[in-house]
Design a protein around this motif. Structure first.
Motif, PDB file in Angstrom:
ATOM      1  N   GLU A 270       5.045  -6.581   8.439  1.00  0.00           N
ATOM      2  CA  GLU A 270       4.773  -7.579   9.611  1.00  0.00           C
ATOM      3  C   GLU A 270       3.942  -6.924  10.789  1.00  0.00           C
ATOM      4  OE1 GLU A 270       8.092  -9.788  11.225  1.00  0.00           O
ATOM      5  OE2 GLU A 270       8.780 -10.228   9.015  1.00  0.00           O
ATOM      6  N   PRO A 271       3.980  -5.475  10.967  1.00  0.00           N
ATOM      7  CA  PRO A 271       2.888  -4.928  12.215  1.00  0.00           C
ATOM      8  C   PRO A 271       1.819  -5.000  11.676  1.00  0.00           C
ATOM      9  CG  PRO A 271       5.182  -3.695  11.611  1.00  0.00           C
ATOM     10  CD  PRO A 271       5.194  -4.799  10.538  1.00  0.00           C
ATOM     11  N   GLU A 272       1.217  -4.983  10.582  1.00  0.00           N
ATOM     12  CA  GLU A 272       0.001  -4.980   9.969  1.00  0.00           C
ATOM     13  C   GLU A 272      -0.586  -6.199   9.551  1.00  0.00           C
ATOM     14  OE1 GLU A 272      -0.175  -2.203   6.784  1.00  0.00           O
ATOM     15  OE2 GLU A 272       1.107  -0.719   7.881  1.00  0.00           O
ATOM     16  N   ALA A 273       0.379  -7.270   9.622  1.00  0.00           N
ATOM     17  CA  ALA A 273      -0.197  -8.585   9.133  1.00  0.00           C
ATOM     18  C   ALA A 273      -1.145  -9.367  10.076  1.00  0.00           C
ATOM     19  CB  ALA A 273       1.243  -9.514   8.872  1.00  0.00           C
ATOM     20  N   ASP A 274      -1.692 -10.233   9.419  1.00  0.00           N
ATOM     21  CA  ASP A 274      -2.567 -11.078   9.920  1.00  0.00           C
ATOM     22  C   ASP A 274      -1.895 -12.332  10.619  1.00  0.00           C
ATOM     23  OD1 ASP A 274      -5.213  -9.731   9.458  1.00  0.00           O
ATOM     24  OD2 ASP A 274      -4.925 -10.235   7.264  1.00  0.00           O
ATOM     25  N   LEU A 275      -0.943 -12.551   9.753  1.00  0.00           N
ATOM     26  CA  LEU A 275      -0.211 -13.868  10.121  1.00  0.00           C
ATOM     27  C   LEU A 275       1.244 -13.585   9.719  1.00  0.00           C
ATOM     28  CD1 LEU A 275      -0.994 -16.918  11.360  1.00  0.00           C
ATOM     29  CD2 LEU A 275      -0.698 -17.539   8.952  1.00  0.00           C
ATOM     30  N   ILE A 276       2.248 -14.159  10.708  1.00  0.00           N
ATOM     31  CA  ILE A 276       3.804 -13.982  10.151  1.00  0.00           C
ATOM     32  C   ILE A 276       4.197 -15.239  10.036  1.00  0.00           C
ATOM     33  CG2 ILE A 276       5.967 -13.228  10.820  1.00  0.00           C
ATOM     34  CD1 ILE A 276       4.766 -10.959  12.397  1.00  0.00           C
ATOM     35  N   ALA A 277       4.615 -15.684   8.751  1.00  0.00           N
ATOM     36  CA  ALA A 277       5.096 -17.167   8.449  1.00  0.00           C
ATOM     37  C   ALA A 277       6.616 -17.089   8.063  1.00  0.00           C
ATOM     38  CB  ALA A 277       4.281 -17.647   7.308  1.00  0.00           C
ATOM     39  N   GLN A 278       7.043 -18.267   8.064  1.00  0.00           N
ATOM     40  CA  GLN A 278       8.715 -18.361   7.399  1.00  0.00           C
ATOM     41  C   GLN A 278       8.763 -18.850   6.351  1.00  0.00           C
ATOM     42  OE1 GLN A 278      11.122 -21.120  10.275  1.00  0.00           O
ATOM     43  NE2 GLN A 278      12.353 -19.249  10.498  1.00  0.00           N
ATOM     44  N   VAL A 279       9.790 -18.286   5.322  1.00  0.00           N
ATOM     45  CA  VAL A 279      10.123 -19.101   3.899  1.00  0.00           C
ATOM     46  C   VAL A 279      10.860 -20.205   4.143  1.00  0.00           C
ATOM     47  CG1 VAL A 279      11.341 -18.463   1.913  1.00  0.00           C
ATOM     48  CG2 VAL A 279       9.872 -16.534   2.675  1.00  0.00           C
ATOM     49  N   GLU A 280      10.027 -21.278   3.335  1.00  0.00           N
ATOM     50  CA  GLU A 280      11.038 -22.584   3.338  1.00  0.00           C
ATOM     51  C   GLU A 280      11.587 -22.636   1.938  1.00  0.00           C
ATOM     52  OE1 GLU A 280       8.247 -25.834   3.809  1.00  0.00           O
ATOM     53  OE2 GLU A 280       8.491 -25.672   6.113  1.00  0.00           O
ATOM     54  N   THR A 281      10.889 -22.379   0.736  1.00  0.00           N
ATOM     55  CA  THR A 281      11.291 -22.582  -0.415  1.00  0.00           C
ATOM     56  C   THR A 281      10.604 -21.645  -1.557  1.00  0.00           C
ATOM     57  OG1 THR A 281      10.032 -24.344  -1.279  1.00  0.00           O
ATOM     58  CG2 THR A 281      12.161 -25.064  -0.323  1.00  0.00           C
ATOM     59  N   CYS A 282      11.149 -21.378  -2.541  1.00  0.00           N
ATOM     60  CA  CYS A 282      10.661 -20.536  -3.567  1.00  0.00           C
ATOM     61  C   CYS A 282      10.844 -21.363  -5.072  1.00  0.00           C
ATOM     62  CB  CYS A 282      11.432 -19.323  -4.002  1.00  0.00           C
ATOM     63  SG  CYS A 282      10.977 -17.953  -2.744  1.00  0.00           S
ATOM     64  N   GLU A 283       9.617 -21.142  -5.498  1.00  0.00           N
ATOM     65  CA  GLU A 283       9.352 -22.202  -6.863  1.00  0.00           C
ATOM     66  C   GLU A 283       9.059 -21.168  -8.221  1.00  0.00           C
ATOM     67  OE1 GLU A 283       6.367 -24.877  -6.063  1.00  0.00           O
ATOM     68  OE2 GLU A 283       7.715 -26.171  -4.656  1.00  0.00           O
ATOM     69  N   PHE A 284      10.047 -20.927  -8.742  1.00  0.00           N
ATOM     70  CA  PHE A 284       9.620 -19.923 -10.046  1.00  0.00           C
ATOM     71  C   PHE A 284       9.115 -20.911 -11.034  1.00  0.00           C
ATOM     72  CE2 PHE A 284      11.687 -18.171 -14.023  1.00  0.00           C
ATOM     73  CZ  PHE A 284      10.865 -16.989 -13.910  1.00  0.00           C
ATOM     74  N   LEU A 285       7.996 -20.347 -11.523  1.00  0.00           N
ATOM     75  CA  LEU A 285       7.051 -20.973 -12.474  1.00  0.00           C
ATOM     76  C   LEU A 285       6.895 -20.284 -14.079  1.00  0.00           C
ATOM     77  CD1 LEU A 285       4.479 -22.449 -10.218  1.00  0.00           C
ATOM     78  CD2 LEU A 285       6.613 -23.754 -11.051  1.00  0.00           C
ATOM     79  N   GLY A 286       8.004 -19.405 -14.014  1.00  0.00           N
ATOM     80  CA  GLY A 286       7.742 -18.425 -15.394  1.00  0.00           C
ATOM     81  C   GLY A 286       7.150 -17.145 -14.979  1.00  0.00           C
ATOM     82  N   SER A 287       5.780 -17.423 -15.033  1.00  0.00           N
ATOM     83  CA  SER A 287       5.027 -15.934 -15.028  1.00  0.00           C
ATOM     84  C   SER A 287       4.790 -15.552 -13.463  1.00  0.00           C
ATOM     85  CB  SER A 287       3.779 -16.003 -15.412  1.00  0.00           C
ATOM     86  OG  SER A 287       2.716 -17.273 -15.085  1.00  0.00           O
ATOM     87  N   GLU A 288       5.178 -16.398 -12.645  1.00  0.00           N
ATOM     88  CA  GLU A 288       4.947 -16.159 -11.040  1.00  0.00           C
ATOM     89  C   GLU A 288       5.909 -17.152 -10.380  1.00  0.00           C
ATOM     90  OE1 GLU A 288       1.005 -17.031 -11.064  1.00  0.00           O
ATOM     91  OE2 GLU A 288       1.005 -19.113 -10.908  1.00  0.00           O
ATOM     92  N   THR A 289       5.896 -16.715  -8.994  1.00  0.00           N
ATOM     93  CA  THR A 289       6.868 -17.512  -8.109  1.00  0.00           C
ATOM     94  C   THR A 289       5.867 -17.970  -6.979  1.00  0.00           C
ATOM     95  OG1 THR A 289       8.759 -16.324  -8.378  1.00  0.00           O
ATOM     96  CG2 THR A 289       8.699 -17.197  -6.536  1.00  0.00           C
ATOM     97  N   HIS A 290       5.774 -19.185  -6.730  1.00  0.00           N
ATOM     98  CA  HIS A 290       5.093 -19.890  -5.633  1.00  0.00           C
ATOM     99  C   HIS A 290       6.248 -19.936  -4.469  1.00  0.00           C
ATOM    100  CE1 HIS A 290       1.860 -22.081  -7.844  1.00  0.00           C
ATOM    101  NE2 HIS A 290       1.957 -20.908  -8.263  1.00  0.00           N
ATOM    102  N   VAL A 291       5.583 -19.248  -3.338  1.00  0.00           N
ATOM    103  CA  VAL A 291       6.614 -19.108  -2.112  1.00  0.00           C
ATOM    104  C   VAL A 291       6.142 -20.290  -0.949  1.00  0.00           C
ATOM    105  CG1 VAL A 291       7.376 -17.788  -0.137  1.00  0.00           C
ATOM    106  CG2 VAL A 291       7.090 -16.761  -2.506  1.00  0.00           C
ATOM    107  N   VAL A 292       6.862 -21.175  -0.570  1.00  0.00           N
ATOM    108  CA  VAL A 292       6.310 -22.135   0.343  1.00  0.00           C
ATOM    109  C   VAL A 292       6.404 -21.738   1.705  1.00  0.00           C
ATOM    110  CG1 VAL A 292       6.317 -24.448   1.150  1.00  0.00           C
ATOM    111  CG2 VAL A 292       6.639 -24.011  -1.432  1.00  0.00           C
TER     112      VAL A 292
END
Length: 338
Positions: A270-292
């Motif tokens: 977070e101290p080095e981030a360009d933007l700080i956002a909040q996690v809404e949901t996680c969608e597991f799609l097998g090979s990867e996870t999409h974080v909304v």
């Protein structure tokens, strides 16, 4: 010396009670090019195709095909074929009779009819089905009959009006490959109307994206994907679409927006981030996870992580937004290189 367009639309208008339709569209299509007209429902796609086909007449502007002004010409005078969403087959005629119908009306010689029929049937994989009637065919086979009928017409220009929308997903992929192979083999110029961006992106040499009757952007599929001209293009093209972030949130001018594909977003402390956002949901799609993710000055924000991840709803995450993946939209809505 620049190549003369095979099809040219010059500042064409067609509206009803000053609403809908197309508003000052200009467009050029090269000979042998596959061009998709893409956009949401009501954007003017079908109106534009009807104008090109001669099924409707512009209120102003010009339409040229192969250098000839056809603005007032009838459909039969334009030298084109059409493939419709509804197949438009005669139910009482066989496959053979449906394919040959147009040639018989034009009194093409019998030997020439047989030759073209054999070629079209072979190209479209309809061998052995010539004596069946449409009710005995699958949806994909019926669409192939419609394609074969367009092939035997021998016209260099083919207009297609959402020809795959009545097919299931598996058939759509199969017939889509058939259409592209036929277009390449015959050197056809194809203008293809669709609301499905995956069709437009996979088939086309050029994509023309419409909104409210006007062209938002026209160019190769990769150009619309990588360098969208407006925020509308950024959000319409791609799955998932581009995230849009208010310029002020990343230290840029008021009214501007930054677009970035989720594949280009990384995580950061977070101290080095360009933007700080909040996690809404996680969608597991097998090979990867999409974080909304959510942020008060962004929409469509997310993060794609390899493998499986379980993140707590409401936790914060630091994001890295690399400059090379950013597209800057100015306050006027135009795209600029950051």
């Amino acid at each position: 010396m620049p190549e003369t367009p095979f099809v040219e639309v010059r500042d064409v208008w067609r509206q009803w009670d000053a609403r809908g339709g197309v508003c000052g569209i200009s467009l050029s299509v090269k000979r042998g090019e596959f061009v998709s007209i893409l956009g949401p429902s009501g954007c003017g796609k079908s109106t534009l195709l009807r104008l090109l086909a001669g099924l409707d007449t512009p209120q102003s502007g010009q339409i040229l095909i192969d250098g000839r002004d056809v603005t007032q010409a009838t459909p039969s005078e334009r030298g084109l074929s059409m493939v419709f969403q509804s197949y438009a087959l005669f139910p009482h005629l066989t496959v053979r009779e449906n394919i040959l119908f147009g040639m018989k009306v034009r009194r093409v010689a019998s030997d020439e009819q047989k030759r073209r029929l054999a070629e079209a049937v072979a190209m479209t994989g309809l061998d052995g089905l010539e004596d069946r009637k449409p009710r005995a065919l699958s949806g994909g086979q019926r669409q192939r009959v419609a394609l074969a009928r367009a092939v035997v017409a021998g016209h260099p220009l083919c207009l297609m009006d959402e020809p795959l929308s009545n097919l299931d997903a598996k058939l759509r992929n199969s017939v889509r490959r058939d259409i592209k192979a036929l277009q390449k083999r015959l050197g056809l110029t194809v203008i293809y109307v669709t609301h499905d961006q995956s069709e437009a992106m996979s088939l086309s040499d050029k994509v023309v994206l419409l909104k409210a009757g006007a062209v938002q952007q026209a160019g190769p599929p990769e150009q619309l994907y990588d360098r969208p001209a407006t925020p509308f293009v950024a959000e319409f093209i791609g799955d998932p679409p581009m995230a849009l972030i208010a310029g002020e949130a990343v230290g840029l001018g008021a009214g501007s927006q930054v677009g970035i594909r989720l594949q280009g977003i990384g995580s950061a402390p977070e101290p080095e981030a360009d933007l700080i956002a909040q996690v809404e949901t996680c969608e597991f799609l097998g090979s990867e996870t999409h974080v909304v993710l959510s942020h008060p000055q962004a929409r469509g924000l997310g993060l794609i992580l390899p493998g499986r991840h379980r993140l707590t709803e409401g936790m914060t995450m630091g994001l890295r937004l690399p400059q090379e993946h950013r597209v800057l939209f100015t306050a006027s809505g135009g795209e600029e290189h950051p």
